[in-house]
Design a protein around this motif. Structure first.
Motif, PDB file in Angstrom:
ATOM      1  N   PRO A  93      -5.074  11.901  -9.281  1.00 28.22           N
ATOM      2  CA  PRO A  93      -5.209  10.285  -8.714  1.00 28.22           C
ATOM      3  C   PRO A  93      -4.785  10.721  -7.247  1.00 28.22           C
ATOM      4  O   PRO A  93      -3.531  10.895  -6.917  1.00 28.22           O
ATOM      5  CB  PRO A  93      -4.440   9.505  -9.575  1.00 28.22           C
ATOM      6  N   GLU A  94      -5.620   9.910  -6.226  1.00 27.45           N
ATOM      7  CA  GLU A  94      -5.207   9.830  -4.891  1.00 27.45           C
ATOM      8  C   GLU A  94      -5.329   8.317  -4.498  1.00 27.45           C
ATOM      9  O   GLU A  94      -6.450   7.875  -4.871  1.00 27.45           O
ATOM     10  CB  GLU A  94      -6.099  10.656  -4.002  1.00 27.45           C
ATOM     11  N   TYR A  95      -4.227   7.732  -3.896  1.00 26.42           N
ATOM     12  CA  TYR A  95      -4.538   6.421  -3.248  1.00 26.42           C
ATOM     13  C   TYR A  95      -4.655   6.375  -1.731  1.00 26.42           C
ATOM     14  O   TYR A  95      -3.630   7.063  -0.955  1.00 26.42           O
ATOM     15  CB  TYR A  95      -3.378   5.469  -3.694  1.00 26.42           C
ATOM     16  N   TRP A  96      -5.705   5.879  -1.262  1.00 29.12           N
ATOM     17  CA  TRP A  96      -5.989   5.809   0.131  1.00 29.12           C
ATOM     18  C   TRP A  96      -5.621   4.476   0.573  1.00 29.12           C
ATOM     19  O   TRP A  96      -6.105   3.364   0.320  1.00 29.12           O
ATOM     20  CB  TRP A  96      -7.532   5.947   0.448  1.00 29.12           C
ATOM     21  N   ALA A  97      -4.294   4.518   1.331  1.00 27.99           N
ATOM     22  CA  ALA A  97      -3.699   3.336   1.753  1.00 27.99           C
ATOM     23  C   ALA A  97      -4.429   2.367   2.713  1.00 27.99           C
ATOM     24  O   ALA A  97      -4.549   1.239   2.527  1.00 27.99           O
ATOM     25  CB  ALA A  97      -2.392   3.528   2.196  1.00 27.99           C
ATOM     26  N   SER A 109      -8.114   1.887  -1.882  1.00 26.97           N
ATOM     27  CA  SER A 109      -9.047   2.470  -2.937  1.00 26.97           C
ATOM     28  C   SER A 109      -8.407   3.711  -3.497  1.00 26.97           C
ATOM     29  O   SER A 109      -7.524   4.201  -2.900  1.00 26.97           O
ATOM     30  CB  SER A 109     -10.300   3.006  -2.186  1.00 26.97           C
ATOM     31  N   LEU A 110      -8.712   3.816  -4.885  1.00 23.73           N
ATOM     32  CA  LEU A 110      -8.306   5.076  -5.755  1.00 23.73           C
ATOM     33  C   LEU A 110      -9.379   5.812  -6.046  1.00 23.73           C
ATOM     34  O   LEU A 110     -10.429   5.380  -6.266  1.00 23.73           O
ATOM     35  CB  LEU A 110      -7.581   4.201  -6.980  1.00 23.73           C
ATOM     36  N   GLN A 111      -9.058   6.932  -5.875  1.00 26.81           N
ATOM     37  CA  GLN A 111      -9.950   8.146  -6.316  1.00 26.81           C
ATOM     38  C   GLN A 111      -9.374   9.402  -7.055  1.00 26.81           C
ATOM     39  O   GLN A 111      -8.158   9.357  -6.862  1.00 26.81           O
ATOM     40  CB  GLN A 111     -11.013   8.573  -5.097  1.00 26.81           C
ATOM     41  N   ILE A 146       2.370   1.599  -3.472  1.00 30.48           N
ATOM     42  CA  ILE A 146       1.159   2.264  -4.392  1.00 30.48           C
ATOM     43  C   ILE A 146       1.070   3.647  -4.279  1.00 30.48           C
ATOM     44  O   ILE A 146       0.871   4.431  -5.297  1.00 30.48           O
ATOM     45  CB  ILE A 146       0.049   1.303  -4.450  1.00 30.48           C
ATOM     46  N   GLU A 147       0.708   4.172  -3.059  1.00 27.83           N
ATOM     47  CA  GLU A 147       0.610   5.323  -2.592  1.00 27.83           C
ATOM     48  C   GLU A 147       1.710   6.373  -3.366  1.00 27.83           C
ATOM     49  O   GLU A 147       1.237   7.284  -3.679  1.00 27.83           O
ATOM     50  CB  GLU A 147       0.317   5.511  -1.144  1.00 27.83           C
ATOM     51  N   ALA A 184       0.857  -1.293   0.012  1.00 26.22           N
ATOM     52  CA  ALA A 184      -0.053   0.004   0.031  1.00 26.22           C
ATOM     53  C   ALA A 184       0.891   1.460   0.077  1.00 26.22           C
ATOM     54  O   ALA A 184       0.681   2.278  -0.799  1.00 26.22           O
ATOM     55  CB  ALA A 184      -0.869  -0.059   1.178  1.00 26.22           C
ATOM     56  N   VAL A 214       1.298   6.312  -7.035  1.00 21.70           N
ATOM     57  CA  VAL A 214       0.195   7.241  -7.341  1.00 21.70           C
ATOM     58  C   VAL A 214       0.580   8.907  -7.288  1.00 21.70           C
ATOM     59  O   VAL A 214       0.142   9.788  -7.922  1.00 21.70           O
ATOM     60  CB  VAL A 214      -1.176   6.828  -6.663  1.00 21.70           C
TER      61      VAL A 214
END
Length: 432
Positions: A115-119, A123-125, A47-48, A44, A51
């Motif tokens: 793009p934002e990734y909530w670790a 989820s990606l939003q 990925i964060e 996570a 992104v």
């Protein structure tokens, strides 16, 4: 993407005792194994970080969910206009308020977001900084560009279009659920031909689900061998409402349909791209009903009219032939056939009599001529001369004696007179 994610530059991730104790945490995702995995927190975190390095971008889609919450935030779901894919978007309330028109579900927009990734949630939003509605002018311009591309491919060519069946037993109908378009097609068609049957597919004809559902319904009906014609019907609406029927995916699905397709979208003035690719365009759903089935009362009237015309034509032909036969029978040659024979018989008798008279006259003239020639011959004949007392004297060699010098004493001569001939001997010859 995960195959190339690097480890963070910071030190060990807190709580990574298992990996830290062994010192075997892989540096890259591709190096992980069942014995040396990454913990979820490390994945996570990577990925964060990945992104977070992505730049902001413009994204186009359709708003399918919109909610305004406390804290000055608004959340919406942006869905692709062609495929069943979506992404959540978060925006400050002031960003939504700056949209020129009220933002509602179903709106077609372009969003500038990062793009934002909530670790923690995995989820990606997208976090939007600007939202712009796609105007009608821009939508129409896109449709025109797509129209040019499809026309260049020959999708709209008239050679691809096929004729509608005269009397289809089963009609496939793609329409909205409980729509007036369905009522107009079914009721008007059955009023014209009560025996027609419908295979109806009720689908979304507006919104993000319309393209997929209409395309699937066309393909489903096209696969049925009993369906002889397919009608896609929808009532009128705004340009935005009719956009699915100018969508490239739907247009290509209609072009691939082998069953004759009728487009009955909107009103007379509406012209989505589906109208151009369909085999036949109906101005309204009611007009589609008139095109797919004939009117039974009109057909019966045509049958009666055709039968009457055939009877009249046959009666006129018989009357004309009867009149011709009567006219032929009234002619003298047929009314009294012997008249013609008698006239020729009289001509034959007359010609025979003339021939006989001419022959008699000719024979008389010839007989007179023969008599005249006979008299001339007789007058000139030596026999006539002999009858007058003359004689023909010939020597033994047959020469005629004309002078005393032709003979000598003791010559034997042959003398012919009128009554016969005799021989003499020359005693003496005396010349004058």
């Amino acid at each position: 993407m995960t195959a190339s994610l690097p480890l963070p530059d910071a030190g060990p991730v807190p709580g990574s005792s298992r990996a830290g104790a062994s010192g075997a945490v892989p540096a890259r995702a591709v190096e992980t194994s069942p014995e040396h995995p990454w913990p979820v927190r490390l994945l996570a975190h990577n990925i964060e970080s990945y992104v977070a390095r992505m730049p902001a971008l413009w994204v186009e889609g359709q708003v399918v969910q919109l909610s305004r919450r406390g804290g000055g935030m608004a959340f919406l779901t942006l869905r692709d206009t062609d495929q069943d894919m979506s992404v959540p978007v978060a925006a400050l309330s002031r960003v939504v308020q700056r949209v020129p028109v009220p933002l509602e579900e179903g709106a077609h927009v372009v969003v500038h977001a990062r793009p934002e990734y909530w670790a923690k949630r995995g989820s990606l939003q997208l976090k939007a900084s600007e939202i712009r509605p796609v105007g009608v002018g821009e939508l129409l311009a896109r449709i025109e560009r797509l129209k040019s591309v499809l026309a260049a491919e020959g999708v709209f060519d008239a050679s691809r279009k096929v004729a509608l069946p005269f009397l289809p037993a089963v009609v496939g109908l793609v329409c909205g659920r409980g729509s007036k378009a369905e009522h107009d097609v079914v009721v008007n068609a059955r009023e014209r031909w009560p025996q027609v049957r419908f295979e109806i597919r009720e689908v979304a004809v507006q919104g993000v689900d319309a393209v997929g559902q209409v395309s699937a319904a066309i393909a489903d009906l096209d696969a049925r061998p009993d369906v002889e014609v397919i009608v896609v019907a929808r009532g009128g609406g705004a340009v935005e409402d009719l956009l699915p029927f100018s969508n490239e995916t739907l247009v290509r699905a209609a072009a691939a349909c082998r069953t004759p397709l009728v487009s009955a979208i909107g009103h007379e003035t509406d012209c989505p791209l589906l109208d151009l690719v369909a085999d036949h365009r109906a101005s309204t759903p009611t007009d589609a009903a008139k095109r797919i089935v004939p009117d039974v009362s009109e057909e019966r009237a045509r049958v009666v009219q055709s039968r009457d015309r055939i009877r009249s034509a046959v009666a006129a032909l018989v009357a004309r032939e009867q009149a011709g036969l009567d006219a032929a029978r009234s002619r003298p040659v047929l009314a009294a056939p012997h008249v013609l024979v008698d006239a020729h018989a009289e001509q034959v008798v007359s010609a025979r009599d003339r021939g006989r008279r001419a022959l008699d006259a000719r024979l008389l003239r010839a007989a007179g001529e023969v008599d005249r020639l006979e008299a001339q011959v007789r007058a000139l004949s030596p026999a006539s001369t002999l009858e007058r007392g003359y004689a023909v004297v010939q020597r033994g060699d047959g020469h005629v004696v004309r002078t005393p010098d032709d003979v000598a004493t003791d010559d034997a001569l042959h003398v012919r007179v009128a009554g016969g001939a005799f021989d003499v001997t020359v005693l003496a010859s005396t010349a004058r």
